[in-house]
Design an enzyme around this catalytic site. Sequence first.
Site, PDB file in Angstrom:
ATOM      1  CB  CYS A 258     -10.669  25.554  -9.283  1.00 37.29           C
ATOM      2  SG  CYS A 258     -12.267  26.229  -9.756  1.00 37.29           S
TER       3      CYS A 258
ATOM      4  CE  LYS B 298      -6.952  37.364   2.189  1.00 35.95           C
ATOM      5  NZ  LYS B 298      -6.025  37.415   1.028  1.00 35.95           N
TER       6      LYS B 298
ATOM      7  CD  GLU C  56      -5.122  23.020  -8.508  1.00 29.30           C
ATOM      8  OE1 GLU C  56      -4.731  23.226  -7.343  1.00 29.30           O
ATOM      9  OE2 GLU C  56      -6.220  23.412  -8.934  1.00 29.30           O
TER      10      GLU C  56
ATOM     11  CD  GLU D  40     -16.988  25.741  -4.424  1.00 30.08           C
ATOM     12  OE1 GLU D  40     -16.387  24.889  -5.103  1.00 30.08           O
ATOM     13  OE2 GLU D  40     -18.216  25.897  -4.483  1.00 30.08           O
TER      14      GLU D  40
HETATM   15  P1  NAD Z   1      -4.420  29.995  -1.859  1.00 27.83           P
HETATM   16  O1  NAD Z   1      -4.999  28.916  -1.031  1.00 27.83           O
HETATM   17  O2  NAD Z   1      -2.966  30.219  -1.792  1.00 27.83           O
HETATM   18  O3  NAD Z   1      -5.099  31.390  -1.497  1.00 27.83           O
HETATM   19  C1  NAD Z   1      -6.487  31.547  -1.528  1.00 27.83           C
HETATM   20  C2  NAD Z   1      -6.856  32.684  -0.602  1.00 27.83           C
HETATM   21  O4  NAD Z   1      -6.563  32.281   0.721  1.00 27.83           O
HETATM   22  C3  NAD Z   1      -6.086  33.974  -0.844  1.00 27.83           C
HETATM   23  O5  NAD Z   1      -6.945  35.082  -0.681  1.00 27.83           O
HETATM   24  C4  NAD Z   1      -5.049  33.956   0.275  1.00 27.83           C
HETATM   25  O6  NAD Z   1      -4.638  35.234   0.660  1.00 27.83           O
HETATM   26  C5  NAD Z   1      -5.829  33.295   1.388  1.00 27.83           C
HETATM   27  N1  NAD Z   1      -5.006  32.683   2.432  1.00 27.83           N
HETATM   28  C6  NAD Z   1      -3.730  32.224   2.349  1.00 27.83           C
HETATM   29  N2  NAD Z   1      -3.338  31.737   3.536  1.00 27.83           N
HETATM   30  C7  NAD Z   1      -4.386  31.874   4.390  1.00 27.83           C
HETATM   31  C8  NAD Z   1      -4.593  31.536   5.754  1.00 27.83           C
HETATM   32  N3  NAD Z   1      -3.651  30.962   6.491  1.00 27.83           N
HETATM   33  N4  NAD Z   1      -5.806  31.801   6.292  1.00 27.83           N
HETATM   34  C9  NAD Z   1      -6.790  32.359   5.557  1.00 27.83           C
HETATM   35  N5  NAD Z   1      -6.635  32.717   4.267  1.00 27.83           N
HETATM   36  C10 NAD Z   1      -5.446  32.467   3.681  1.00 27.83           C
HETATM   37  O7  NAD Z   1      -4.886  29.705  -3.352  1.00 27.83           O
HETATM   38  P2  NAD Z   1      -4.548  30.574  -4.658  1.00 27.83           P
HETATM   39  O8  NAD Z   1      -3.164  30.238  -5.082  1.00 27.83           O
HETATM   40  O9  NAD Z   1      -4.917  31.984  -4.467  1.00 27.83           O
HETATM   41  O10 NAD Z   1      -5.612  29.966  -5.682  1.00 27.83           O
HETATM   42  C11 NAD Z   1      -5.366  28.805  -6.370  1.00 27.83           C
HETATM   43  C12 NAD Z   1      -6.057  27.624  -5.736  1.00 27.83           C
HETATM   44  O11 NAD Z   1      -7.448  27.903  -5.553  1.00 27.83           O
HETATM   45  C13 NAD Z   1      -6.002  26.402  -6.623  1.00 27.83           C
HETATM   46  O12 NAD Z   1      -5.769  25.249  -5.867  1.00 27.83           O
HETATM   47  C14 NAD Z   1      -7.386  26.382  -7.247  1.00 27.83           C
HETATM   48  O13 NAD Z   1      -7.763  25.121  -7.724  1.00 27.83           O
HETATM   49  C15 NAD Z   1      -8.236  26.863  -6.133  1.00 27.83           C
HETATM   50  N6  NAD Z   1      -9.513  27.409  -6.630  1.00 27.83           N
HETATM   51  C16 NAD Z   1     -10.666  26.712  -6.398  1.00 27.83           C
HETATM   52  C17 NAD Z   1     -11.883  27.171  -6.913  1.00 27.83           C
HETATM   53  C18 NAD Z   1     -13.164  26.403  -6.696  1.00 27.83           C
HETATM   54  O14 NAD Z   1     -14.246  26.972  -6.897  1.00 27.83           O
HETATM   55  N7  NAD Z   1     -13.128  25.146  -6.307  1.00 27.83           N
HETATM   56  C19 NAD Z   1     -11.928  28.364  -7.626  1.00 27.83           C
HETATM   57  C20 NAD Z   1     -10.744  29.048  -7.843  1.00 27.83           C
HETATM   58  C21 NAD Z   1      -9.541  28.560  -7.329  1.00 27.83           C
END
Ligand code: NAD
Length: 481
Positions: free
Chosen positions: A288, A179, A385, A254
């Site tokens: 992240c 997704k 964050e 992650e």
């Molecule tokens: P997010 O959690 O809002 O979204 C991440 C993904 O999850 C998106 O594709 C979103 O559509 C999906 N999503 C949202 N609600 C969902 C649900 N109920 N069920 C399943 N999927 C759902 O995060 P974001 O704002 O897109 O990204 C930023 C965050 O991601 C930050 O906290 C960052 O630190 C973290 N991040 C972590 C890593 C890592 O490798 N540790 C890498 C990149 C980003």
Amino acid sequence: MTETVRPYWQNYIDGAWADGGDGTRITVTDPALDEPIAEVARGTAADIDRAVAAARRCFDSRALRDLRPHRRGDLMLEVSRHLGDLADEIALVECRDNGKTLAAGRAEVALTRRYLQYYAGLADKLEGRQIPLGADYLDYTLHEPYGVSAQIVPWNGPLPVGARSVACAIVTGNTVVLKSPEDSPLSLFLLAEACHRAGVPAGAVNIVCGYGYEAGAALVSHPDIDHIVFTGSVETGKSVLRAAAERVIPCVMELGGKSGAIVYPDADLERTAASATRGIFHHSGQICSAGSRLIVHRSVHDELVGRIKALAEQRSVGPGVEGCDMGPLINARQLDRVEALCRAGIEEGATLVMGGARVAQRRGHFMAPTIFTGVRPDMRIAQKEFFGPVLVVLPFDTPEEALSIANGTDYGLAAGVYTRDLRLAHWTAERLVAGQVYVNEWWAGGVETPFGGMKRSGYGREKGQEALLGYVQTKNVGIRF
Ligand code: NAD
């Protein structure tokens, strides 16, 4: 290079391009101009159903499992080659839907190709064990794929984050439904195109864009998935884990970070300043593992802050396609959040050294590079964050105090140490609670080094050889002669 992107993009399901099941679309916006640039088919629960069914059929057909492992590696090499042909277009879409600089967009393609090549090379090196049970037995282990791997990718680095999980899944014989993020989905469609051109079997890799609450939630709670790789925020991660718990599905998580680096008094301040500046302002801090906290010995505090400020002031903030070196935040909501957290820092008594607000002269969602000093560990700006270009600096007097500040958040993704004293570096690295510790260079490491979190930053590892173990389960076969 043209600056226009294709106006409409379809999902990639069962080896074919498809509109969303209900015909609706998601508008993709350029965060640098705050204007629409493209539409993508809106994947709904019905599209996720179709994608999971295709992935299941492909898995059950054994199209991947019956390939010799090095042939699965060859497939990934082919994907890498085709991705190279699409590099200019990918760099452009990374600028336009994601707010990256052109240089960063190109670097994303190079990094992604490295992941594909690295895991291609490992495809035939994941070996089991033979366990001695005596003359009447032969006992050995098999690394078996889980089946259908559901993968959810965030918007900040969709191509490399998505491709590294896809590569691990495919070389180990799993199939994938990914997704893609609704804010910046375009580069992953080009990964799908590269898979298509490379001859990846239909159904092995399915890429569906949709909203998290709709397509994302439908995917992680689907009864026919076997494995989840989630990269995103802690809050969303918790809901993914609740869905996974219902059916006892293994997850690689992650999640976010609030990563801090300790600067000891003997550090090379010129190099430390350059490394720390890049660590927080690259991709406007939307990484992240951004180095968002600097924990600095009081004796070098003012000099180091002065150096970082001077470097930050040299950064040009503006659209990547104009050649600027710091792009926008992804959307208005994120810009509002980062600004509000900066206001909280000022209210709690931190000193604003520079920035602290949006770049008002620009149309898009640009946040000024920001530095706070006089930050106490309990302040919100030291705990939460930002996911933006905001560095908080905390002074310390003893190594023990530095460690307690560094480890004093809920997160445990990355941490850093700057010192010329390798004994002290190792002493500190061993005590830092973080999945990776960078000594004297933020992000020291690479495709080859395992990456992941401790504490609320998650578990499981991506990158490196270790990642492959997250995509297989061990089966023991004991034979009595
Ligand atoms: P997010 O959690 O809002 O979204 C991440 C993904 O999850 C998106 O594709 C979103 O559509 C999906 N999503 C949202 N609600 C969902 C649900 N109920 N069920 C399943 N999927 C759902 O995060 P974001 O704002 O897109 O990204 C930023 C965050 O991601 C930050 O906290 C960052 O630190 C973290 N991040 C972590 C890593 C890592 O490798 N540790 C890498 C990149 C980003």
